[in-house]
Design a protein around this motif. Sequence first.
Motif, mmCIF file in Angstrom:
data_model
loop_
_atom_site.group_PDB
_atom_site.id
_atom_site.type_symbol
_atom_site.label_atom_id
_atom_site.label_comp_id
_atom_site.label_asym_id
_atom_site.label_seq_id
_atom_site.Cartn_x
_atom_site.Cartn_y
_atom_site.Cartn_z
ATOM 1 N N VAL A 67 37.662 38.887 42.946
ATOM 2 C CA VAL A 67 37.961 40.314 43.055
ATOM 3 C C VAL A 67 36.986 40.925 44.056
ATOM 4 O O VAL A 67 35.771 40.713 43.969
ATOM 5 C CB VAL A 67 37.833 41.021 41.694
ATOM 6 C CG1 VAL A 67 38.241 42.483 41.817
ATOM 7 C CG2 VAL A 67 38.677 40.315 40.640
ATOM 8 N N LEU A 76 42.938 48.581 41.002
ATOM 9 C CA LEU A 76 42.164 47.430 40.535
ATOM 10 C C LEU A 76 41.905 47.459 39.024
ATOM 11 O O LEU A 76 41.893 46.409 38.381
ATOM 12 C CB LEU A 76 40.824 47.371 41.271
ATOM 13 C CG LEU A 76 40.869 47.032 42.763
ATOM 14 C CD1 LEU A 76 39.467 47.080 43.367
ATOM 15 C CD2 LEU A 76 41.478 45.650 42.991
ATOM 16 N N GLU A 134 42.270 41.095 40.510
ATOM 17 C CA GLU A 134 42.844 40.900 41.843
ATOM 18 C C GLU A 134 42.888 39.404 42.143
ATOM 19 O O GLU A 134 41.998 38.648 41.735
ATOM 20 C CB GLU A 134 41.985 41.616 42.899
ATOM 21 C CG GLU A 134 42.602 41.628 44.286
ATOM 22 C CD GLU A 134 41.706 42.346 45.300
ATOM 23 O OE1 GLU A 134 42.246 43.109 46.123
ATOM 24 O OE2 GLU A 134 40.467 42.131 45.279
#
Length: 595
Positions: free
Chosen positions: A353, A394, A416
């Motif tokens: 991420v 996110l 992510e």
Amino acid sequence: MMKQTLTAVWRQTHEFKRHWVSYLTLFVSVDLLIQLIWIPIFRAVTTLVLQAAEIPFISYQNVLMIARHHPLVMVALLAELACLLLVVYVQFAAVLLGVRDISREIISVRVLLRELGQALRRLRPGSLLVLAIYFILVIPFADLVYRTPLLAKVQVPQFILDYLTRNALLLTATVVLYGILVFLGLRLIWTLPLMVYQRQRLRPALRQSWRQTRGRSCWALAMQLLTIGLLAALVMAGFYVLVIGAQWLADFLPQPMAALLANVNLLVIQLGSELVTSWTGMVTVSLLFLAPGEHTPAASPRVATRGQRVVVGLAFAALIATAAVGNSLYLSDSQYHHPVTISHRGVAEQNGVQNTIPALKRTHRLHPDYVELDVHETKDRQFVVLHDENLKALAGVDRTPRQLTLKQLTQLTVRENGHRAKLASFSDYLRTANRLHQKLLVEIKPSPADSPDMVDRFVARYGDDLVKHHALVHSLDYGVVEAVKRRDPRQTVLYIQPYNFTYPNTAANGYSMEYSTLTTDFITLAHLQGKRVYAWTVNDPSVMMQMMYKNADGIITDNLAELNREIADYEEHRSYARRLLNYILVVPTATEFTP
């Protein structure tokens, strides 16, 4: 239709062979006048105007400010824009008139200049805005006739195109809009030829072009342009294959023979490209815009005098000699520049991420020179590592970083690329990077809700640590750049620019420039002032190579492993054939003799 077009192209090719030197001289001369005279003049004037008003740069951020507080500067810039439009008009008129004159065996610079003067006098000042819109519409087709360096700079930055393609609705709207612009460009493509050849004013020429291209005429015009374009591409590709193949065989020869042949072949590539470009332009103008009677030689044709031929010969000799020097530098090992590698948002090949500590640790194993990250101020005036202005994408939370405390933010889980992690405070992220001996490139992302002393507090808290560990700072907000340098001159600060309008004169130590508008000229001018230039965000292998050839000091990428492979591949396979191929594929020199 295609058979008729091919027959007509073949007929025009025979005409091109009769006067190929004159056509080549026409296209190369117009191009060099633009690149060596007009572009430097426009750049110098813009720089002088901005320096006189103590304005460090032009961008979308400060255009309104310039209009409000510096009206004379805005007037000067608008006047410069009007002059630029006139130059674009004159260069296209020169190509159209020059092709007609040569086909009529009138080869005289004096005649061409007189005709250009007449065409320019017929242009009304009030027509400039309409002319600007017209040029934007016909750019895709104008490139086929003559790829002007000025119009080549009119382009949409790649990051905007990337954004438009992420959403199906936006992508559909973009495709529809582009289709409409192409249609309008086709319908109005006759405007400039009518103005130049038939001496019409702009508005009547627009109306007549619209009438001439209605119905099947528009379709026929599109097919002719497509046929010429495909034929030119095939000719150019075949030519490149032959030259690269010859150099591949030459690479087996001992030095210095291989190097000598590489220099010769690169010059052949440049001259051949110019020749094919001139042929394409001549064929397009003759086939589409010249009436059959226009090809008839004049009653009293004017040919170049012996003195004029000598001058042209000497000019081409000087041009070739200059190109040969530039080519030898391009092919030498001394020109290779190893760029700094920078991992964008701390991830590489979707290994985590963005802007999280687990991704930082994985990315560090690929040995980037820098890891780039983003910093926002929080509600309690702390700093969190996060790029987006909103947490919804996110973390699934429809809040901004400024609406939550650091403790609340670091309890959020972000997801992510099939990974999940906790948001990190900048203090924790910096501490982890220091322990890994990983240098950072910190982007400070301000917002209107930030506290007035946000930058001062950030520098006071982290400035010594950033300097000690050789970290860099950059920002899209020039106010942040100035504030960081004012608070701590030791900091190395770069100003992020999403579009290359002109070379700025700022307090920054360098620039992070969006790659699609980044030019060699910009990088060279920055280096002359001792400033570095990083290109963002470069994810395509061919563009990575392009940035290396442009001498960018660093490359910011989401694909760090790919960038490492491209750098290693170039260092291990530096055959001359490969360098010639790279020149063709990744060095944008379609209208230049020198790399």
